[in-house]
Motif scaffolding. Sequence first.
Motif, PDB file in Angstrom:
ATOM      1  N   ASP A 208       0.851  -1.204   0.000  1.00  0.00           N
ATOM      2  CA  ASP A 208       0.000   0.000   0.000  1.00  0.00           C
ATOM      3  C   ASP A 208       0.881   1.247   0.000  1.00  0.00           C
ATOM      4  N   GLY A 209       1.564   1.442  -1.104  1.00  0.00           N
ATOM      5  CA  GLY A 209       2.516   2.554  -1.202  1.00  0.00           C
ATOM      6  C   GLY A 209       1.866   3.910  -1.061  1.00  0.00           C
ATOM      7  N   GLU A 210       0.582   4.052  -1.435  1.00  0.00           N
ATOM      8  CA  GLU A 210      -0.113   5.343  -1.366  1.00  0.00           C
ATOM      9  C   GLU A 210      -0.833   5.528  -0.034  1.00  0.00           C
ATOM     10  N   ASP A 211      -0.669   4.576   0.884  1.00  0.00           N
ATOM     11  CA  ASP A 211      -1.234   4.671   2.229  1.00  0.00           C
ATOM     12  C   ASP A 211      -2.760   4.863   2.188  1.00  0.00           C
ATOM     13  N   LYS A 212      -3.428   4.053   1.365  1.00  0.00           N
ATOM     14  CA  LYS A 212      -4.886   4.120   1.250  1.00  0.00           C
ATOM     15  C   LYS A 212      -5.586   3.290   2.323  1.00  0.00           C
TER      16      LYS A 212
ATOM     17  N   ASP B  61      -2.471  -4.607  -7.020  1.00  0.00           N
ATOM     18  CA  ASP B  61      -1.388  -4.003  -6.238  1.00  0.00           C
ATOM     19  C   ASP B  61      -0.405  -5.078  -5.772  1.00  0.00           C
TER      20      ASP B  61
END
Length: 486
Positions: A416-420, A427
Amino acid sequence: MTVTLFPVRLLFAAFMMLLAWPLALVASLGSAEEEPTQPPTLWRRLVDVLLKAIMRAMWFAGGFHHVTVKGRQALPSEATILTLAPHSSYFDAIPVTMTMSSVVMKAESRDIPIWGTLIRYIRPVFVSRSDQDSRRKTVEEIKRRAQSGGKWPQIMIFPEGTCTNRTCLITFKPGAFIPGVPVQPVVLRYPNKLDTITWTWRGPGALEILWLTLCQFHNQVEIEFLPVYSPSEEERRNPALYAGNVRRVMAEALGVSVTDYTFEDCQLALSGGQLRLPADSCLLEFARLTRALGLRPEKLEKDLDGYSSIARTRGGEKVGLEEFSAFLQVPVSDALQDAFALFDESGCGMVDLRECVIALSVVCRPAQTLDTIQLAFKMYGAPGDGHIYEDHLACILRTALGVAELSVTNLFRAIDGEDKGRISFADLQRFAELYPNFAEEYLYPEQRPFHGCTRTPSTPTPNGFCTDFSPEGSDLGAKPPSKKLD
């Protein structure tokens, strides 16, 4: 020996095979399905004698100066099937070339240059491990030949179905026992001081084994023909019982233990893919229980989509034993209760069907990790976008690895690189492509087994991964401990 004896032996063995090749080629012309003439024609008997002599010379050149034969080989009228064990090496071809019996072997073997022609001469029964229909046809062909009244040559079968290291006998496949005819057990021994014979999953490669064996001045082999085993009426009706009893007789003759594990379990334990199973995984126990329930991997794989659809519809709703029985379409039994206990971690008598589907997928497709995870995402994913949360990922991976506790926080954050706060299968797939060995870093440390699983032995097991069962104790129908371990 590498610079003196090895090249001489290798050249002489190659010469013997080249000498045998034209004889086998001419003699094997025509349809392999055509029933042999009885009695064999004069030229066929002559070719048999010549090929046996040439093959014996080849083995002699390889250092097998004397082959010790104990007991008496039964006549085809007494036993049409010979069951050989343990299967540990390609040198197990020695008894085949000595008798010119037919064999059951991998279909890929017929494509080996020169050796494939020699194989076709003995009218083998070919089986493809990847083709489920081929397995059915193989059993039918064995049955047809076994019940032909001695018109076909005797069939030599290695019922283990794969090479092992000779410290135990794994579960016999039932193919040799389905016809319900008498069989003659044959045990093989290689009493060499230095074992250069055994060829197993994690041992030396085929070429290294050949090199080491040809460098050894003298190699010993013993072939013992045990008394013919005639099945009872109950064994004729139950090939698994028949196979287990014959295996016990052979294990006692060899002085080794037996194990419930099968060739498929070996594939599961040593599977590749992104998620390598840990040593304390409970999925081996689950695989054993699915066999006890009569759930065949080939059928389960076809039904996986149907199972996942039902589990997805139920969502997180848990079910009891009766509904679990209806879901798998098997009656309630001790084996089903043990399988149920593997998923009933809290002991409340309720399980999540989604976890069962994940475990079934791993058992059916041990090396197809991402396919199993994709199936799990469909069951756990939110309606519409199919995203899952950290607790869902933890549940999926715990079940896929067969462990009780697993920290996935660092893995989830990395994906979760975008911290969603949620991830999709796409993903995870992209992350796995960038970091194919992600499990080694994020998942494997400090794992513990499921509570419902038997404990991992603290002492080394006989062959590295097989649980030990003594030949005196019956492993057929034995009830594994279902009491939850603290």
